[in-house]
Scaffold this active site. Sequence first.
Site, mmCIF file in Angstrom:
data_model
loop_
_atom_site.group_PDB
_atom_site.id
_atom_site.type_symbol
_atom_site.label_atom_id
_atom_site.label_comp_id
_atom_site.label_asym_id
_atom_site.label_seq_id
_atom_site.Cartn_x
_atom_site.Cartn_y
_atom_site.Cartn_z
ATOM 1 N N ILE A 61 0.852 -1.188 0.000
ATOM 2 C CA ILE A 61 0.000 0.000 0.000
ATOM 3 C C ILE A 61 0.890 1.240 0.000
ATOM 4 O O ILE A 61 1.891 1.277 0.721
ATOM 5 C CB ILE A 61 -0.923 -0.041 1.238
ATOM 6 C CG1 ILE A 61 -1.906 -1.204 1.065
ATOM 7 C CG2 ILE A 61 -1.654 1.265 1.463
ATOM 8 C CD1 ILE A 61 -2.925 -1.337 2.128
ATOM 9 N N HIS B 277 -0.554 -11.836 9.482
ATOM 10 C CA HIS B 277 0.589 -12.499 8.842
ATOM 11 C C HIS B 277 0.657 -13.941 9.352
ATOM 12 O O HIS B 277 0.571 -14.166 10.568
ATOM 13 C CB HIS B 277 1.879 -11.741 9.186
ATOM 14 C CG HIS B 277 3.076 -12.310 8.504
ATOM 15 N ND1 HIS B 277 3.341 -12.084 7.166
ATOM 16 C CD2 HIS B 277 4.061 -13.120 8.958
ATOM 17 C CE1 HIS B 277 4.452 -12.731 6.839
ATOM 18 N NE2 HIS B 277 4.908 -13.369 7.899
ATOM 19 N N ASP C 2 5.522 -5.944 6.877
ATOM 20 C CA ASP C 2 5.458 -6.815 8.067
ATOM 21 C C ASP C 2 6.248 -6.272 9.259
ATOM 22 O O ASP C 2 6.841 -7.035 10.029
ATOM 23 C CB ASP C 2 5.987 -8.232 7.728
ATOM 24 C CG ASP C 2 5.147 -8.902 6.655
ATOM 25 O OD1 ASP C 2 3.929 -8.650 6.603
ATOM 26 O OD2 ASP C 2 5.714 -9.669 5.860
HETATM 27 C C1 GRF Z 1 -3.597 -15.875 5.110
HETATM 28 O O1 GRF Z 1 -2.727 -16.907 5.448
HETATM 29 C C2 GRF Z 1 -3.047 -14.551 5.582
HETATM 30 O O2 GRF Z 1 -2.351 -14.632 6.777
HETATM 31 C C3 GRF Z 1 -2.081 -14.207 4.499
HETATM 32 O O3 GRF Z 1 -2.722 -14.619 3.317
HETATM 33 C C4 GRF Z 1 -3.638 -15.666 3.603
HETATM 34 C C5 GRF Z 1 -4.990 -15.218 3.145
HETATM 35 O O4 GRF Z 1 -5.950 -16.210 3.254
HETATM 36 N N1 GRF Z 1 -1.655 -12.839 4.577
HETATM 37 P P1 GRF Z 1 -7.479 -15.873 3.032
HETATM 38 O O5 GRF Z 1 -7.603 -15.158 1.695
HETATM 39 O O6 GRF Z 1 -7.926 -14.999 4.166
HETATM 40 O O7 GRF Z 1 -8.172 -17.192 3.030
#
Ligand code: GRF
Length: 205
Positions: free
Chosen positions: A92, A108, A149
Amino acid sequence: MFRIVVFVSGRGSNLKSVYNSIVNGKIKAHIFAVVSNKKDCGAIDFAKRKNINTYFVSSLNKVGSVSYSELVNIFESNRVNLIVLAGFLKKIPDYFVQRFEFKIINIHPALLPFFGGKGMYGKNVHRAVFNSGTKVSGATVHFVDTIFDHGLIIAQQCTDISNAKTPEAIAEKVLKIEHKILPVVVKKFVERKVKVESNRVFLLE
Ligand code: GRF
């Protein structure tokens, strides 16, 4: 009513976990919009099925897209309280992040500050965790700042992965944790129980 926007790029299981907590009354909030850098993805399909506003965001002026600066105006004029990045894969722009300081959070799928940073998303994270031989992984919810992150950690939960035979097995265990901690954190925001003090984040009872 507390207004939330969720940014997504994929299947949307974390979006669903927040949505379900709202629908079952655990979180007293409203999902004002779902924003994606993909026109079509599971998360956007879900949002449309639930009649949630959707926006396709692009910095490149693609057909049918909105820009980040347009989103700033939309969110400010609609008094959006919290922006949740739930599997959003694009960086972003800094001005957007600065405009909504301490109002953007990300989930994350590992225990930051390890296994994070540029390129560390989705399968890459779980593969790195698997190859490292570590016996625990987990999920982290953190504030978003201008570095990948890197923002202050809000909540974490770990899980034992000593028996995981593949990165996919780790992903599966971690996802269950994500679905638990993200709604808990969002609820704390809604109840104004998130406090930042001395560079640490406290979740009040
Ligand atoms: C999740 O593991 C999240 O932590 C990561 O991307 C994945 C997204 O999964 N940043 P979803 O689209 O919410 O099922």
